[in-house]
Motif scaffolding. Structure first.
Motif: not given
Length: 296
Positions: A61-64, A149-152, A176-177
């Motif tokens: 997964t990737w946060l866009i 927001s930053t994420f792994n 995601q936090n």
């Protein structure tokens, strides 16, 4: 002692090259007869990751922006080591635009799969992705965009592929936090600042078919399950594409089921008795047959 030889001309399933039929010149009556493998030669030419084995899929997964996107990965059929699995993950991340480039124009990836030899494990590392471009970094031409927001990244290990990597959980639970909720069956987790590393919980099985089972239709091996199993063939340290030459030092005879036959069927299976696809049909098998009077 009588011998019969099977080779590529006896293959009846050309898609898998693992099913053979030997037809006698005329019908043969077996009463108190035994058979054993004398020699088998074949090339190590079967995959460890394939659609047939159903172990070729995982995702990440990737946060866009504020949207969480899942990228599915289907690994092409092949023989892989952990290093090449990681290389294919990187190839997919390049294709998907989910990476950055540093001041040396080297690609920077935020997920990696590595071998942890000292722990006899596979280790998956995920790194914190920023909300803006770091100093002296650049974005690739197909970059998907920064998150709000930053994420792994979260790696999702699908069924069967988890056995390759050695995880007894199907899906990792990275949220995601930057916190990690440890599953009940997973206690080998480390978190250092914003880097999260997790280690396989069972022994990795990079080659599910590290040996082949030879099945013969006309025997009744009461100590085997199924009763048609005659012999097990290992890779004997051969590299992919290398020759496997198995010659038993002592014949393990199995009794042929009494009856009259015009053929013998031989199949090669994986350790779990699943069909195996062998790429190279150049296979030679020699069997010896003896009557009980010859044995004693």
């Amino acid at each position: 002692m009588r011998t019969i030889v099977l080779n590529k001309s006896n293959i009846v399933n050309l898609d898998n090259n693992s099913s053979f039929v030997y037809r006698f010149p005329s019908s043969v009556k077996f009463e108190n007869d035994y058979i054993a493998l004398s020699q088998i030669q074949l090339y190590y030419s079967w995959y460890n990751v394939s659609s047939q084995l159903n172990n070729n899929k995982f995702s990440y997964t990737w946060l866009i922006g504020s949207t969480l996107t899942t990228f599915e990965i289907v690994i092409p059929d092949g023989l892989y080591e952990f290093e090449t699995l990681n290389e294919y993950l990187q190839f997919e991340m390049i294709k998907n635009g989910t990476f950055l480039q540093n001041e040396s124009q080297d690609n920077v990836y935020y997920i990696e799969i590595i071998l942890n030899a000292s722990r006899y494990s596979v280790q998956i590392n995920t790194y914190n992705f920023p909300t803006a471009l770091p100093t002296n970094y650049t974005t690739p031409s197909n970059f998907v965009g920064f998150p709000t927001s930053t994420f792994n990244p979260q790696i999702i290990i699908k069924s069967k592929f988890n056995e390759i990597l050695g995880f007894d959980l199907i899906t990792t639970d990275l949220n995601q936090n930057n916190s990690y909720v440890v599953p009940a069956n997973q206690n080998l987790i480390q978190k250092l600042n914003t880097t999260i590393s997790y280690i396989s919980t069972i022994a990795p099985n990079i080659q599910p078919n590290n040996n082949l089972l030879l099945s013969l239709s006309n025997i009744d091996n009461v100590y085997a399950s199924p009763t048609s199993i005659l012999y097990s063939i290992g890779t004997n340290g051969a590299q992919f594409g290398g020759l496997i030459n198995e010659t038993p030092t002592t014949y393990a005879f199995a009794k042929l089921i009494p009856g009259t036959y015009n053929e013998i069927r031989v199949n090669l299976y994986g350790p779990n008795l699943q069909p195996i696809k062998i790429l190279d049909p150049n296979i030679t098998m020699i069997f010896v047959l003896k009557n009980i009077n010859d044995l004693y």
